[in-house]
Design a protein around this motif. Structure first.
Motif, PDB file in Angstrom:
ATOM      1  N   GLU A 244      15.941 -18.030  22.280  1.00  0.00           N
ATOM      2  CA  GLU A 244      16.056 -16.977  23.287  1.00  0.00           C
ATOM      3  C   GLU A 244      15.829 -15.577  22.732  1.00  0.00           C
ATOM      4  OE1 GLU A 244      19.529 -17.476  25.724  1.00  0.00           O
ATOM      5  OE2 GLU A 244      19.103 -19.619  26.082  1.00  0.00           O
ATOM      6  N   ASP A 245      15.521 -15.475  21.436  1.00  0.00           N
ATOM      7  CA  ASP A 245      15.104 -14.182  20.889  1.00  0.00           C
ATOM      8  C   ASP A 245      13.715 -13.800  21.399  1.00  0.00           C
ATOM      9  OD1 ASP A 245      17.445 -13.916  19.484  1.00  0.00           O
ATOM     10  OD2 ASP A 245      16.626 -14.571  17.567  1.00  0.00           O
ATOM     11  N   PHE A 246      12.948 -14.799  21.852  1.00  0.00           N
ATOM     12  CA  PHE A 246      11.640 -14.547  22.449  1.00  0.00           C
ATOM     13  C   PHE A 246      11.847 -14.292  23.941  1.00  0.00           C
ATOM     14  CE2 PHE A 246      10.810 -17.081  18.725  1.00  0.00           C
ATOM     15  CZ  PHE A 246       9.630 -16.564  18.202  1.00  0.00           C
ATOM     16  N   PHE A 247      11.540 -13.080  24.387  1.00  0.00           N
ATOM     17  CA  PHE A 247      11.680 -12.799  25.814  1.00  0.00           C
ATOM     18  C   PHE A 247      10.563 -13.466  26.606  1.00  0.00           C
ATOM     19  CE2 PHE A 247      11.023 -10.304  29.679  1.00  0.00           C
ATOM     20  CZ  PHE A 247      12.308 -10.320  30.203  1.00  0.00           C
ATOM     21  N   MET A 248       9.344 -13.332  26.112  1.00  0.00           N
ATOM     22  CA  MET A 248       8.193 -13.964  26.749  1.00  0.00           C
ATOM     23  C   MET A 248       7.068 -14.100  25.718  1.00  0.00           C
ATOM     24  SD  MET A 248       6.152 -12.897  30.253  1.00  0.00           S
ATOM     25  CE  MET A 248       7.593 -13.222  31.258  1.00  0.00           C
ATOM     26  N   TYR A 249       6.384 -15.229  25.764  1.00  0.00           N
ATOM     27  CA  TYR A 249       5.275 -15.579  24.870  1.00  0.00           C
ATOM     28  C   TYR A 249       5.778 -16.051  23.495  1.00  0.00           C
ATOM     29  CZ  TYR A 249       2.693 -13.078  28.452  1.00  0.00           C
ATOM     30  OH  TYR A 249       2.203 -12.643  29.651  1.00  0.00           O
ATOM     31  N   TYR A 250       5.089 -17.049  23.005  1.00  0.00           N
ATOM     32  CA  TYR A 250       5.324 -17.665  21.696  1.00  0.00           C
ATOM     33  C   TYR A 250       6.615 -18.491  21.636  1.00  0.00           C
ATOM     34  CZ  TYR A 250       1.321 -15.336  19.643  1.00  0.00           C
ATOM     35  OH  TYR A 250       0.047 -14.925  19.349  1.00  0.00           O
ATOM     36  N   GLU A 251       7.371 -18.561  22.745  1.00  0.00           N
ATOM     37  CA  GLU A 251       8.561 -19.399  22.696  1.00  0.00           C
ATOM     38  C   GLU A 251       8.189 -20.878  22.583  1.00  0.00           C
ATOM     39  OE1 GLU A 251       6.788 -18.831  26.085  1.00  0.00           O
ATOM     40  OE2 GLU A 251       8.312 -17.273  25.847  1.00  0.00           O
ATOM     41  N   GLU A 252       7.089 -21.294  23.258  1.00  0.00           N
ATOM     42  CA  GLU A 252       6.657 -22.681  23.141  1.00  0.00           C
ATOM     43  C   GLU A 252       6.032 -22.962  21.780  1.00  0.00           C
ATOM     44  OE1 GLU A 252       4.869 -20.335  24.477  1.00  0.00           O
ATOM     45  OE2 GLU A 252       2.864 -20.951  25.131  1.00  0.00           O
ATOM     46  N   THR A 253       5.429 -21.925  21.194  1.00  0.00           N
ATOM     47  CA  THR A 253       4.811 -22.064  19.879  1.00  0.00           C
ATOM     48  C   THR A 253       5.875 -22.270  18.811  1.00  0.00           C
ATOM     49  OG1 THR A 253       3.220 -20.433  20.707  1.00  0.00           O
ATOM     50  CG2 THR A 253       3.051 -21.052  18.391  1.00  0.00           C
ATOM     51  N   GLU A 254       6.920 -21.467  18.875  1.00  0.00           N
ATOM     52  CA  GLU A 254       8.006 -21.591  17.906  1.00  0.00           C
ATOM     53  C   GLU A 254       8.755 -22.907  18.087  1.00  0.00           C
ATOM     54  OE1 GLU A 254      11.840 -21.339  16.057  1.00  0.00           O
ATOM     55  OE2 GLU A 254      11.524 -21.404  18.232  1.00  0.00           O
ATOM     56  N   LEU A 255       8.930 -23.339  19.348  1.00  0.00           N
ATOM     57  CA  LEU A 255       9.545 -24.639  19.601  1.00  0.00           C
ATOM     58  C   LEU A 255       8.707 -25.753  18.980  1.00  0.00           C
ATOM     59  CD1 LEU A 255      11.627 -26.464  21.142  1.00  0.00           C
ATOM     60  CD2 LEU A 255       9.973 -26.486  23.035  1.00  0.00           C
ATOM     61  N   THR A 256       7.384 -25.650  19.117  1.00  0.00           N
ATOM     62  CA  THR A 256       6.485 -26.653  18.548  1.00  0.00           C
ATOM     63  C   THR A 256       6.631 -26.717  17.032  1.00  0.00           C
ATOM     64  OG1 THR A 256       4.900 -26.305  20.343  1.00  0.00           O
ATOM     65  CG2 THR A 256       4.064 -27.355  18.340  1.00  0.00           C
ATOM     66  N   HIS A 257       6.802 -25.577  16.400  1.00  0.00           N
ATOM     67  CA  HIS A 257       7.006 -25.537  14.951  1.00  0.00           C
ATOM     68  C   HIS A 257       8.220 -26.374  14.562  1.00  0.00           C
ATOM     69  CE1 HIS A 257       8.388 -23.734  11.093  1.00  0.00           C
ATOM     70  NE2 HIS A 257       7.092 -23.636  10.856  1.00  0.00           N
TER      71      HIS A 257
END
Length: 279
Positions: free
Chosen positions: A191-204
């Motif tokens: 939840e530190d990501f407000f918008m964008y790259y949250e799915e990318t970091e989850l994928t990592h």
């Protein structure tokens, strides 16, 4: 419950209605639920959602903590074995959700699954990225993705084949399917990501859990893109830039400084091209 479909709404009431209509129209032979999380929209039309769809779980958040946080809130109310995070600006073209469910059931090594996203004119849209963000991808972007185009051909961001593709990158957050137990195990969206790259970091984190990421052409979905953002393209650019740098910091990806410089060069290049085209 086979699958829980989670839709985050922010000032997209009509889009959300149409998305839900397409789910009920196209989805069959599956036990599913729809959960809509409203991220404290200034437009309160969403409060009428249960008049049209009384069976939908409507969660009214008292604050907007971002896209990932909204999805996390919805996941805590979900009863499905799998979660499908579906953007409000999407429309199903076929029984895409059943395709996700059956593919995940047959392939336990798959942690995340996505489908083919189409533009409103049914032309192929950006459905996934073949690589996670990093210096190599930034250098490639500087040269108009020439290296990736040589390596992946036309299947760079869309699956033109009939078979699944295994990615080293990530699927679009517009249609991301994941087992609920895995989603909880890896810690949900950051939840530190407000918008964008949250799915990318989850994928990592999913990769670190030794799971695979696949995209299947059998799931076909229109993605209208940007439906909740209106005329805030400059704000979008800021969010994307800040979220990308946050992703680098969170994942210890090499080359934060290099990425900043390369993105400045790319931005300058794109502005220059735009000026030349206008002339």
């Amino acid at each position: 419950m086979d699958i829980s479909i989670i839709i985050v709404n922010y000032n997209t009431y009509n889009l959300t209605l149409n998305c839900i209509k397409s789910i009920y129209k196209k989805t069959a032979d599956l036990i599913f639920e729809i959960i809509v999380v409203d991220n404290c929209s200034p437009n309160r039309d969403i409060e009428e959602l249960n008049v049209a769809f009384p069976e939908v779980k409507l969660i009214l958040s008292q604050q907007n903590k971002g896209f990932g946080a909204g999805n996390n809130l919805g996941s805590r109310h979900a009863k499905g074995k799998y979660l499908l995070f579906l953007n409000s600006d999407t429309l199903l073209l076929n029984n895409a959700i059943k395709e996700f469910y059956e593919y995940m059931e047959r392939n336990p090594k798959v942690g995340i699954c996505g489908g083919n996203l189409y533009q409103v004119n049914l032309r192929p849209g950006v459905s996934f990225e073949r690589r996670l963000p990093g210096t190599l991808r930034d250098i490639d972007s500087l040269f108009f993705m020439l290296l990736s185009k040589l390596q992946f051909g036309k299947n760079l961001t869309f699956n033109f084949g009939n078979s699944p593709l295994r990615l080293k990158g990530y699927v679009s957050g517009a249609d991301l399917c994941i087992a609920k137990d895995l989603f909880v195990k890896v810690g949900r969206f950051d939840e530190d990501f407000f918008m964008y790259y949250e799915e990318t970091e989850l994928t990592h984190r999913v990769f670190k859990a030794k799971k695979e990421v696949h995209v299947i052409p059998q799931s076909k979905i229109i993605h209208l893109e940007g439906g909740s953002q209106g005329e805030i393209s400059d704000k979008k650019k800021v969010w994307m830039r800040e979220s990308k740098l946050l992703y680098f910091e969170k994942t210890n990806t090499f080359g934060v400084g290099i990425s900043i410089i390369l993105n400045q060069i790319i931005s300058f290049r794109d502005r220059l091209i735009q000026k030349l085209l206008v002339r």
